[in-house]
Design a protein around this motif. Structure first.
Motif, PDB file in Angstrom:
ATOM      1  N   GLY A  37       4.028  13.620  -0.425  1.00  0.00           N
ATOM      2  CA  GLY A  37       3.998  14.486   0.985  1.00  0.00           C
ATOM      3  C   GLY A  37       2.364  14.037   0.995  1.00  0.00           C
ATOM      4  O   GLY A  37       1.723  13.784   2.019  1.00  0.00           O
ATOM      5  N   CYS A  38       1.398  13.999  -0.110  1.00  0.00           N
ATOM      6  CA  CYS A  38       0.248  13.433  -0.164  1.00  0.00           C
ATOM      7  C   CYS A  38       0.368  12.301   0.620  1.00  0.00           C
ATOM      8  O   CYS A  38       0.623  11.203   0.712  1.00  0.00           O
ATOM      9  CB  CYS A  38       0.358  13.368  -1.786  1.00  0.00           C
ATOM     10  SG  CYS A  38      -2.071  13.572  -1.806  1.00  0.00           S
ATOM     11  N   ARG A  80      -5.325   8.769  -0.434  1.00  0.00           N
ATOM     12  CA  ARG A  80      -6.025   8.411  -1.936  1.00  0.00           C
ATOM     13  C   ARG A  80      -5.830   8.703  -2.469  1.00  0.00           C
ATOM     14  O   ARG A  80      -7.162   9.323  -1.837  1.00  0.00           O
ATOM     15  CB  ARG A  80      -6.148   7.021  -1.495  1.00  0.00           C
ATOM     16  CG  ARG A  80      -5.823   6.181  -1.030  1.00  0.00           C
ATOM     17  CD  ARG A  80      -6.903   4.849  -0.375  1.00  0.00           C
ATOM     18  NE  ARG A  80      -5.608   2.931   0.494  1.00  0.00           N
ATOM     19  CZ  ARG A  80      -5.899   3.684   1.405  1.00  0.00           C
ATOM     20  NH1 ARG A  80      -5.931   4.345   2.751  1.00  0.00           N
ATOM     21  NH2 ARG A  80      -5.086   2.460   2.254  1.00  0.00           N
ATOM     22  N   PRO A 130       0.920  -1.516  -0.478  1.00  0.00           N
ATOM     23  CA  PRO A 130      -0.294  -0.118  -0.012  1.00  0.00           C
ATOM     24  C   PRO A 130       0.979   1.723   0.001  1.00  0.00           C
ATOM     25  O   PRO A 130       0.269   2.277  -0.137  1.00  0.00           O
ATOM     26  CB  PRO A 130      -1.092   0.207   1.274  1.00  0.00           C
ATOM     27  CG  PRO A 130       0.345  -0.804   1.874  1.00  0.00           C
ATOM     28  CD  PRO A 130       0.516  -2.437   1.363  1.00  0.00           C
ATOM     29  N   CYS A 131       1.941   0.893   0.048  1.00  0.00           N
ATOM     30  CA  CYS A 131       2.853   2.190  -0.208  1.00  0.00           C
ATOM     31  C   CYS A 131       2.725   3.327  -1.033  1.00  0.00           C
ATOM     32  O   CYS A 131       2.818   2.317  -2.302  1.00  0.00           O
ATOM     33  CB  CYS A 131       4.093   2.054   0.001  1.00  0.00           C
ATOM     34  SG  CYS A 131       5.647   3.117   0.149  1.00  0.00           S
ATOM     35  N   THR A 132       2.730   3.937  -1.108  1.00  0.00           N
ATOM     36  CA  THR A 132       2.644   4.942  -2.200  1.00  0.00           C
ATOM     37  C   THR A 132       3.611   5.798  -2.773  1.00  0.00           C
ATOM     38  O   THR A 132       4.092   7.240  -3.688  1.00  0.00           O
ATOM     39  CB  THR A 132       1.702   6.307  -2.251  1.00  0.00           C
ATOM     40  OG1 THR A 132       1.689   7.396  -0.966  1.00  0.00           O
ATOM     41  CG2 THR A 132      -0.280   5.826  -1.082  1.00  0.00           C
ATOM     42  N   GLY A 133       4.203   6.286  -2.029  1.00  0.00           N
ATOM     43  CA  GLY A 133       6.145   6.642  -2.122  1.00  0.00           C
ATOM     44  C   GLY A 133       5.772   7.967  -1.600  1.00  0.00           C
ATOM     45  O   GLY A 133       6.774   9.295  -2.348  1.00  0.00           O
ATOM     46  N   CYS A 134       4.787   8.708  -0.736  1.00  0.00           N
ATOM     47  CA  CYS A 134       4.840  10.028   0.518  1.00  0.00           C
ATOM     48  C   CYS A 134       5.981  10.300   0.647  1.00  0.00           C
ATOM     49  O   CYS A 134       5.867  11.450   0.413  1.00  0.00           O
ATOM     50  CB  CYS A 134       3.299   9.639   0.552  1.00  0.00           C
ATOM     51  SG  CYS A 134       3.892   9.173   1.840  1.00  0.00           S
ATOM     52  N   PHE A 141      -1.068   5.230   4.954  1.00  0.00           N
ATOM     53  CA  PHE A 141      -1.771   4.609   4.628  1.00  0.00           C
ATOM     54  C   PHE A 141      -1.350   2.742   5.132  1.00  0.00           C
ATOM     55  O   PHE A 141      -1.764   2.117   4.104  1.00  0.00           O
ATOM     56  CB  PHE A 141      -1.110   4.210   3.236  1.00  0.00           C
ATOM     57  CG  PHE A 141      -1.044   5.532   1.932  1.00  0.00           C
ATOM     58  CD1 PHE A 141      -2.090   6.208   1.601  1.00  0.00           C
ATOM     59  CD2 PHE A 141      -0.413   6.468   2.201  1.00  0.00           C
ATOM     60  CE1 PHE A 141      -2.711   7.430   0.872  1.00  0.00           C
ATOM     61  CE2 PHE A 141      -0.310   8.192   1.821  1.00  0.00           C
ATOM     62  CZ  PHE A 141      -1.162   7.968   0.753  1.00  0.00           C
ATOM     63  N   PHE A 148      -2.143   3.260  -5.925  1.00  0.00           N
ATOM     64  CA  PHE A 148      -1.772   4.589  -5.681  1.00  0.00           C
ATOM     65  C   PHE A 148      -0.923   4.464  -5.675  1.00  0.00           C
ATOM     66  O   PHE A 148       0.065   3.891  -5.097  1.00  0.00           O
ATOM     67  CB  PHE A 148      -3.000   5.057  -4.055  1.00  0.00           C
ATOM     68  CG  PHE A 148      -3.975   4.155  -4.183  1.00  0.00           C
ATOM     69  CD1 PHE A 148      -4.584   5.278  -5.239  1.00  0.00           C
ATOM     70  CD2 PHE A 148      -4.771   3.618  -3.376  1.00  0.00           C
ATOM     71  CE1 PHE A 148      -6.773   5.286  -5.265  1.00  0.00           C
ATOM     72  CE2 PHE A 148      -5.646   3.339  -3.513  1.00  0.00           C
ATOM     73  CZ  PHE A 148      -7.102   4.371  -4.042  1.00  0.00           C
ATOM     74  N   GLN A 149      -0.289   6.130  -6.298  1.00  0.00           N
ATOM     75  CA  GLN A 149       1.146   6.096  -6.288  1.00  0.00           C
ATOM     76  C   GLN A 149       0.469   7.507  -6.126  1.00  0.00           C
ATOM     77  O   GLN A 149      -0.078   8.422  -6.861  1.00  0.00           O
ATOM     78  CB  GLN A 149       1.610   5.896  -7.531  1.00  0.00           C
ATOM     79  CG  GLN A 149       3.625   6.537  -7.083  1.00  0.00           C
ATOM     80  CD  GLN A 149       4.102   5.100  -6.714  1.00  0.00           C
ATOM     81  OE1 GLN A 149       3.900   4.342  -6.426  1.00  0.00           O
ATOM     82  NE2 GLN A 149       5.526   5.323  -6.677  1.00  0.00           N
ATOM     83  N   ALA A 150       1.524   8.426  -4.975  1.00  0.00           N
ATOM     84  CA  ALA A 150       1.212   9.841  -5.114  1.00  0.00           C
ATOM     85  C   ALA A 150       2.085  10.225  -5.756  1.00  0.00           C
ATOM     86  O   ALA A 150       3.083  10.284  -6.778  1.00  0.00           O
ATOM     87  CB  ALA A 150       1.960  10.561  -3.517  1.00  0.00           C
TER      88      ALA A 150
END
Lengths: 166, 660
Positions: free
Chosen positions: B263-264, B267, A15-19, A130, B257-259
């Motif tokens: 910093g976002c 989702r 679930p990591c989005t790379g934020c 997340f 999902f990818q930011a």
């Protein structure tokens, strides 16, 4: 008294989005500034492949970092169970940084640095919106994916939506 | 530095013609011009004289990261780009754009808050900025490369932190006015044509990385505020519910999902990454990349106004081609393609440079997009100037163009008319029209807060999670001062204040920065009364709390709003001084909005068009809020001096541009 059921950090990359909020929160918590070198968790992004790799301390049962330390400067914290460095004993030989198989020991300023679980409430865990970073006793998949929508789980792990059959 | 947290402390001044790199203290502009767009407005007034064109070597290109960028502040990863815009119409005038990715934090770690680039290099160059230094490198070998390959080559220099690269593609090199500057696979300064501005300077890319810390004034409070704000902001677009992935695309194409921006913490309805998409045009290849926001329209939406049917795989591939060439997706998908389709329907044209217009054929899209970016063929070369200019150059489809482009050379956006993707009906688009009227570009880039929030929280758009109109009016009255501002039957009443307030917030978003799809925090599903709160903060106060705890600049929300309102005054003064902007210009979009909207407000039961006289009264109210002259729409001595801009008032007076 520390026991083997103490919580530690587990990262679920699915679930990591790379934020990168975990890195920034860790640095802020540890250094009081946004010093990227102060973050004990490191995320490596592949912007073209869409993947993230996380280097973080597993708080191993028999850690290499402590085993190679000639001074015995790395020891369990009896309250949190985190392996902590006593810099007053450390001779800055750097062996611990080389020994960690997870790339989770770093050199910061004039000495080694590692995750100390923020005294029992890790900033990275609090910063992850997340559920990719969890503070758990075991890396039980049910716990790692708890609360994560099925579509965001990983079909390759037999979790989430069934793979399409063409 | 004056001890401010949040700032790296230095600005780069780069003259590409003379190959000179100098540094300036950011504190020269602080705290008044507090970062990003605010800082750019000050520099623009001081350094962009009247008559400066987008491609003039002396025209400064400003790439600026605000104080929150590169910190733990949620939603803070964007970089603001400002300068004289190539896309602006009828004039190339000063405006702004922004991009996401992970570039801003790397710039701050390199020790800089931004750069002001002038001059034209005599051959293609790239900037490498690292740990307090900037070097100008030969980039001749990168000439003609796409944005992806350019980044990969510049990122290949190993050792140390990873490089983050802002690059242009062939479109920027050929000075297409719809060329973007982009990083990663789909984070672009899209609107404004700043890719062409970079191209005009022979600047192919800017690579940044660093290891320097950014100071924090009050780490304890800042950390607490970050956690509270992150915890409250529960969904993108300011909406009540979270998006979900598509199970079929998860399995088939590795959707995740990818930011889109560092910093976002939510989702996003728009940001998706795909890891395994089979190419249709490039047989045998498997593609990966981000497909964000409007790019989701590339496959087409059969049954809608955008009813082409490329299908997902071909649509994804065409989108990646557009990314790599460096073209503006909004312009293409909401403006140019609908315009071409209209022209084909009208029998005006059937082909583009010898290839039949077939929007279901990915080969046509490839022909169109690569031909635009490389200026191949007379028609695609004209389209490289942007649709609005192309209609003039080619002498076709002007009336159709005017149905799609409200003003300033930009396709519609949350306006209820040209943009048919976003669901907004009368009277809410009156605020959009005001935002458009007084801006220099599509204002919605950082101006989603009013229309998108109201529509998204309505039960029409969110039947399961939305609010009834009474509750929406109650919540919105907390920021707009009256329930009538959000009343679906409110007509033209109380629309000026939301437009002004969202304008101020737009400056804040582009300057701190904070993400437009989340801020300002107004509506919430976490509170009983649905007004956003966290800890002892109210939603609209989040920005000031983040800013003050990070920087140590003790500004309340009112102080930050005032500093941002000052930016609006200076931007308007610049428009008047440099481009003689007037009320007549602002009103140019009335005929566009007089056409009947494409939706129906169900409470009214019929579609509406703008009533010009009523809108002019709303515009009067807006000018009153700004303190501008009603007849000319220009700042007055009083409005400028109210913000300490006496010298600016004097200069306008000297030039005969200050209203009596």
């Amino acid at each position: 008294m520390y026991h083997d059921m103490a919580k530690k950090i587990f990262v679920n990359p699915v679930p990591c989005t790379g934020c990168m909020c975990c890195e920034a929160a860790c640095a802020l918590s540890r250094a009081g500034s946004q010093d990227p070198a102060a973050s004990a968790i490191r995320v490596t992004l592949d912007p073209f492949g869409g993947t993230q790799r996380h280097a973080y301390c597993r708080q191993c049962g028999s850690p290499s970092c402590a085993a190679v330390c000639p001074q015995g400067a790395i020891a369990r914290d009896e309250v949190t169970g985190a392996w902590r460095i006593d810099l007053s004993l450390c001779v800055r030989c750097g062996l611990c940084v080389q020994a960690c198989p997870f790339g989770a020991m770093h050199w910061l300023g004039d000495g080694p640095m590692k995750c100390d679980l923020c005294g029992g409430s890790p900033a990275c865990v609090r910063a992850c919106a997340f559920g990719a970073i969890r503070f758990l006793e075991h890396d039980d998949p049910d716990a790692l994916f708890h609360g994560i929508p099925a579509t965001e789980q990983d079909p390759l792990l037999g979790r989430g939506p069934a793979p399409a059959v063409d | 530095m004056g001890g401010y947290g949040g700032y790296a402390g230095r600005l780069l001044r780069i003259d590409l013609a003379r190959r000179i790199v100098e540094q300036q203290d950011t504190s020269d502009y602080l705290p008044e011009w507090y970062g990003g767009r605010a800082l750019a407005a000050r520099i623009a007034w001081d350094e962009i004289p009247p008559g400066t064109g987008a491609f003039d070597p002396a025209s400064p290109l400003m790439i600026l990261a605000g104080p929150l960028a590169g910190t733990a502040a949620p939603f803070s990863g964007r970089t603001t780009v400002c300068g004289v815009s190539a896309q602006g119409y009828p004039q190339e005038w000063f405006t702004r754009s922004s991009f996401g990715g992970h570039w801003a934090s790397s710039l701050k770690r390199a020790g800089f808050d931004g750069m002001i680039i002038t001059g034209r290099a005599d051959h293609p160059v790239a900037l490498r900025i690292e740990d307090g230094a900037c070097r100008i490198e030969d980039a001749s070998t990168l000439r003609g490369l796409g944005i992806y390959e350019t980044q990969k080559r510049l990122m290949a220099e190993s050792g140390g932190a990873p490089w983050r690269v802002l690059a242009i593609g062939p479109a920027g090199e050929s000075l297409s006015r719809i060329a973007v500057a982009a990083t990663e696979t789909e984070s672009a300064a899209g609107q404004g044509g700043f890719g062409a501005v970079m191209g005009s300077k022979n600047l192919k890319a800017v690579a940044v990385r660093g290891t320097r810390p950014v100071p924090v004034a009050d780490p304890g409070r800042f950390g607490t505020v970050c956690e509270l704000v992150r915890g409250e902001a529960h969904a993108s677009h300011g909406w009540p519910h979270e998006p979900r992935l598509d199970p079929e695309r998860v399995c088939k194409y590795g959707q995740r999902f990818q930011a889109c921006t560092e910093g976002c913490s939510v989702r996003c309805f728009d940001a998706r990454f795909y890891t395994t998409v089979p190419a249709v045009l490039q047989k045998g290849k498997v593609l990966s990349g981000q497909m964000d926001c409007i790019a989701g329209l590339f496959p087409g939406l059969p049954g809608s106004f955008y009813d082409w049917s490329l299908g997902f795989e071909a649509g994804f591939e065409v989108g990646q081609i557009s990314n790599d060439e460096g073209l503006n997706h909004w312009e293409i998908l909401v403006g140019m393609i609908p315009w071409l389709r209209f022209l084909k329907q009208d029998g005006e044209i059937s082909a583009v440079d010898g290839m039949e217009i077939d929007l279901d054929d990915p080969a046509f899209w490839q022909h169109l997009l690569t031909g635009i970016s490389r200026r191949e063929g007379a028609m695609r070369s004209a389209l490289a100037e942007g649709t609005v200019r192309a209609a003039g150059i080619l002498g076709i489809g002007r009336e159709r163009m005017e149905q799609l482009f409200p003003a300033w050379g930009y396709a519609g956006h949350w306006d209820g008319h040209g943009d048919r993707i976003n669901y907004i009906f009368f009277p809410y688009w009156i605020v959009s029209a005001l935002q458009w009227a007084v801006d220099t570009r599509d204002p919605i880039s950082s101006g989603h807060g009013y229309g998108q929030n109201i529509m998204g929280w309505s039960r029409i758009c969110s039947p399961d999670h939305g609010l009834d109109w009474d509750r929406i009016m109650d919540v919105s009255s907390r920021v707009y001062g009256t329930r009538r501002s959000a009343d679906p039957l409110g007509g033209y009443e109380a629309k000026a204040f939301p437009a002004w307030w969202e304008g101020v917030r737009s400056v804040m978003k582009d300057s701190l920065p904070v993400g437009d799809q989340v801020f300002p925090r107004i509506y919430s599903r976490r509170t009983d009364d649905n007004f956003a709160r966290a800890g002892d903060m109210e939603g609209p106060d989040f920005e000031a709390n983040l800013f003050s705890s990070l920087t140590g600049i003790d500004w309340s929300t009112k102080d930050l709003e005032r500093a941002s309102a000052r930016v609006l005054q200076l931007e308007r003064a610049l428009l008047v001084r440099n481009y003689h902007r007037s009320r007549a210009d602002d009103e140019c979009l009335i005929p566009y909005f007089e056409r009947t909207e494409h939706l129906v407000n169900p409470l009214l039961g019929e579609s509406a068009g703008m009533d010009a006289a009523s809108f002019r009264r709303v515009l009067d109210e807006y000018y009153d809020l700004q303190g501008w002259d009603g007849a000319t729409g220009r700042p007055t001595r009083r409005s400028l001096e109210g913000f300490g801009l006496t010298a600016e008032a004097d200069e306008l007076e000297t030039r005969g541009l200050l209203p009596d």
